[in-house]
Write a protein that holds these residues in place. Structure first.
Motif, PDB file in Angstrom:
ATOM      1  N   LYS A 113       0.839  -1.202   0.000  1.00 53.71           N
ATOM      2  CA  LYS A 113       0.000   0.000   0.000  1.00 53.71           C
ATOM      3  C   LYS A 113       0.877   1.257   0.000  1.00 53.71           C
ATOM      4  N   TYR A 114       1.891   1.278   0.857  1.00 55.68           N
ATOM      5  CA  TYR A 114       2.851   2.385   0.878  1.00 55.68           C
ATOM      6  C   TYR A 114       4.154   1.908   1.507  1.00 55.68           C
ATOM      7  N   HIS A 115       5.243   2.639   1.192  1.00 54.35           N
ATOM      8  CA  HIS A 115       6.567   2.333   1.725  1.00 54.35           C
ATOM      9  C   HIS A 115       7.283   3.664   1.931  1.00 54.35           C
ATOM     10  N   VAL A 116       7.473   4.042   3.182  1.00 52.61           N
ATOM     11  CA  VAL A 116       8.102   5.323   3.512  1.00 52.61           C
ATOM     12  C   VAL A 116       9.124   5.104   4.611  1.00 52.61           C
ATOM     13  N   CYS A 117       9.991   6.115   4.817  1.00 56.43           N
ATOM     14  CA  CYS A 117      10.943   6.029   5.931  1.00 56.43           C
ATOM     15  C   CYS A 117      10.343   6.725   7.154  1.00 56.43           C
ATOM     16  N   GLY A 118      10.968   6.506   8.298  1.00 52.00           N
ATOM     17  CA  GLY A 118      10.436   7.016   9.561  1.00 52.00           C
ATOM     18  C   GLY A 118      10.415   8.523   9.669  1.00 52.00           C
TER      19      GLY A 118
ATOM     20  N   ASP B 287      15.497   8.192   9.546  1.00 52.35           N
ATOM     21  CA  ASP B 287      15.834   7.821   8.174  1.00 52.35           C
ATOM     22  C   ASP B 287      16.314   6.374   8.061  1.00 52.35           C
ATOM     23  N   GLN B 288      16.624   5.740   9.191  1.00 50.89           N
ATOM     24  CA  GLN B 288      17.047   4.341   9.194  1.00 50.89           C
ATOM     25  C   GLN B 288      15.862   3.381   9.420  1.00 50.89           C
ATOM     26  N   THR B 289      14.676   3.934   9.591  1.00 45.27           N
ATOM     27  CA  THR B 289      13.476   3.140   9.847  1.00 45.27           C
ATOM     28  C   THR B 289      12.606   3.123   8.597  1.00 45.27           C
ATOM     29  N   GLU B 290      12.114   1.972   8.240  1.00 43.92           N
ATOM     30  CA  GLU B 290      11.230   1.855   7.099  1.00 43.92           C
ATOM     31  C   GLU B 290       9.850   1.431   7.573  1.00 43.92           C
ATOM     32  N   VAL B 291       8.834   2.054   7.001  1.00 42.33           N
ATOM     33  CA  VAL B 291       7.457   1.735   7.335  1.00 42.33           C
ATOM     34  C   VAL B 291       6.790   1.205   6.061  1.00 42.33           C
ATOM     35  N   VAL B 292       6.225   0.016   6.178  1.00 42.62           N
ATOM     36  CA  VAL B 292       5.588  -0.623   5.031  1.00 42.62           C
ATOM     37  C   VAL B 292       4.115  -0.873   5.393  1.00 42.62           C
ATOM     38  N   GLY B 293       3.223  -0.393   4.548  1.00 39.95           N
ATOM     39  CA  GLY B 293       1.799  -0.653   4.734  1.00 39.95           C
ATOM     40  C   GLY B 293       1.338  -1.688   3.705  1.00 39.95           C
ATOM     41  N   LEU B 294       0.689  -2.726   4.180  1.00 41.59           N
ATOM     42  CA  LEU B 294       0.213  -3.803   3.304  1.00 41.59           C
ATOM     43  C   LEU B 294      -1.300  -3.799   3.212  1.00 41.59           C
ATOM     44  N   THR B 295      -1.788  -4.296   2.116  1.00 37.64           N
ATOM     45  CA  THR B 295      -3.225  -4.405   1.922  1.00 37.64           C
ATOM     46  C   THR B 295      -3.543  -5.704   1.195  1.00 37.64           C
ATOM     47  N   GLY B 296      -4.735  -6.191   1.359  1.00 35.67           N
ATOM     48  CA  GLY B 296      -5.159  -7.390   0.641  1.00 35.67           C
ATOM     49  C   GLY B 296      -4.601  -8.669   1.233  1.00 35.67           C
ATOM     50  N   PHE B 297      -4.470  -9.673   0.393  1.00 40.79           N
ATOM     51  CA  PHE B 297      -4.038 -10.995   0.788  1.00 40.79           C
ATOM     52  C   PHE B 297      -2.517 -11.069   0.733  1.00 40.79           C
ATOM     53  N   VAL B 298      -1.865 -11.342   1.860  1.00 37.30           N
ATOM     54  CA  VAL B 298      -0.418 -11.471   1.909  1.00 37.30           C
ATOM     55  C   VAL B 298      -0.080 -12.943   1.690  1.00 37.30           C
ATOM     56  N   PHE B 299       0.603 -13.211   0.576  1.00 32.65           N
ATOM     57  CA  PHE B 299       0.944 -14.578   0.197  1.00 32.65           C
ATOM     58  C   PHE B 299       2.410 -14.825   0.495  1.00 32.65           C
ATOM     59  N   GLU B 300       2.681 -15.897   1.220  1.00 30.12           N
ATOM     60  CA  GLU B 300       4.053 -16.189   1.605  1.00 30.12           C
ATOM     61  C   GLU B 300       4.546 -17.444   0.901  1.00 30.12           C
ATOM     62  N   GLY B 301       4.099 -17.719  -0.319  1.00 28.82           N
ATOM     63  CA  GLY B 301       4.494 -18.918  -1.046  1.00 28.82           C
ATOM     64  C   GLY B 301       5.777 -18.721  -1.737  1.00 28.82           C
TER      65      GLY B 301
END
Length: 178
Positions: free
Chosen positions: A137-142, A164-178
Motif C-alpha cells: 500500500k505504501y513504503h516510507v521512511c520514519g 531515516d534508518q526506519t522503514e514503514v511498510v503498509g500492506l493491503t489485501g491478501f499477503v501470500f508467503e508462497g
C-alpha cells in the motif's frame, strides 16, 4: 438396438443398469409424454430409496465390490463430462488445462496419478496467481511517517535522529508467503 447392447454387455460381464433407478431406459420410455406418471415415478422411487436407507439393511454387504466401484466410476464420469465439455466456457484457461491434464494422465496411466497430477497443477496455478497480487500500500521512511502517538521531547529527538534508518511498510489485501 438397446436390447442387443444390453444382451452383449451382459455376456461380456457388464451390468445392465444405471446408478439411478429413475434414469433407466425402461423408466424413461414408460413416462414419456405423461407428466402425472413422471411425478408418481419420482415419488415411488424416492420412497423406495428412503425405505431402503432407513431400514438399516446392510445392502452394501450383499453387493459385489466391482458393482459399487462401477457406480462410483459412472457418477464420476458424468461429472467429468459435465466439467470437460458442458461448462468449459465458464472456466478459465488454467482450469481447462487442469481438467484435460487429469483426463489424459488418467487415460495413459491410472486415475490416482491423474488426480495427483491435477492437484499439483492446480496448486501451481494458485501459487502463480497469488504471487502476482499487489499487496504494497505504501513504503516510507520514519522521517516522513508519524504515528498518532504522543511522544516526549527525548523520544522525538531519537526518532528524528534515527528516523531515516526506519522503514514503514503498509500492506493491503491478501499477503501470500508462497
Amino acid at each position: 438396438s438397446l436390447g442387443l447392447a444390453t444382451l452383449l454387455g451382459g455376456l461380456c460381464g457388464g451390468v445392465p443398469m444405471n446408478a439411478t433407478s429413475a434414469m433407466t431406459d425402461l423408466n424413461k420410455e414408460g413416462i414419456k409424454g405423461d407428466p402425472l406418471a413422471a411425478r408418481y415415478t419420482v415419488a415411488i422411487i424416492t420412497l423406495l430409496h428412503l425405505g431402503m436407507w432407513g431400514s438399516g439393511i446392510p445392502l452394501v454387504d450383499y453387493l459385489p465390490r466391482f458393482l459399487l466401484g462401477g457406480l462410483l466410476m459412472q457418477m464420476g464420469g458424468g461429472m467429468l463430462m459435465d466439467w470437460a465439455f458442458l461448462v468449459t466456457r465458464r472456466l478459465q484457461r488454467s482450469g481447462r488445462m487442469v481438467i484435460w491434464g487429469m483426463i489424459l494422465t488418467s487415460l495413459f496411466s491410472d486415475m490416482t496419478r491423474g488426480i495427483a497430477f491435477g492437484t499439483v497443477v492446480a496448486l501451481g496455478f494458485v501459487i502463480i496467481r497469488f504471487s502476482k497480487l499487489e499487496v504494497l500500500k505504501y513504503h516510507v521512511c520514519g522521517v516522513h511517517f508519524r504515528s498518532g502517538e504522543l511522544y516526549s521531547s527525548a523520544q522525538r529527538a531519537i526518532l528524528k535522529k534515527y528516523g531515516d534508518q526506519t522503514e514503514v511498510v503498509g500492506l493491503t489485501g491478501f499477503v501470500f508467503e508462497g
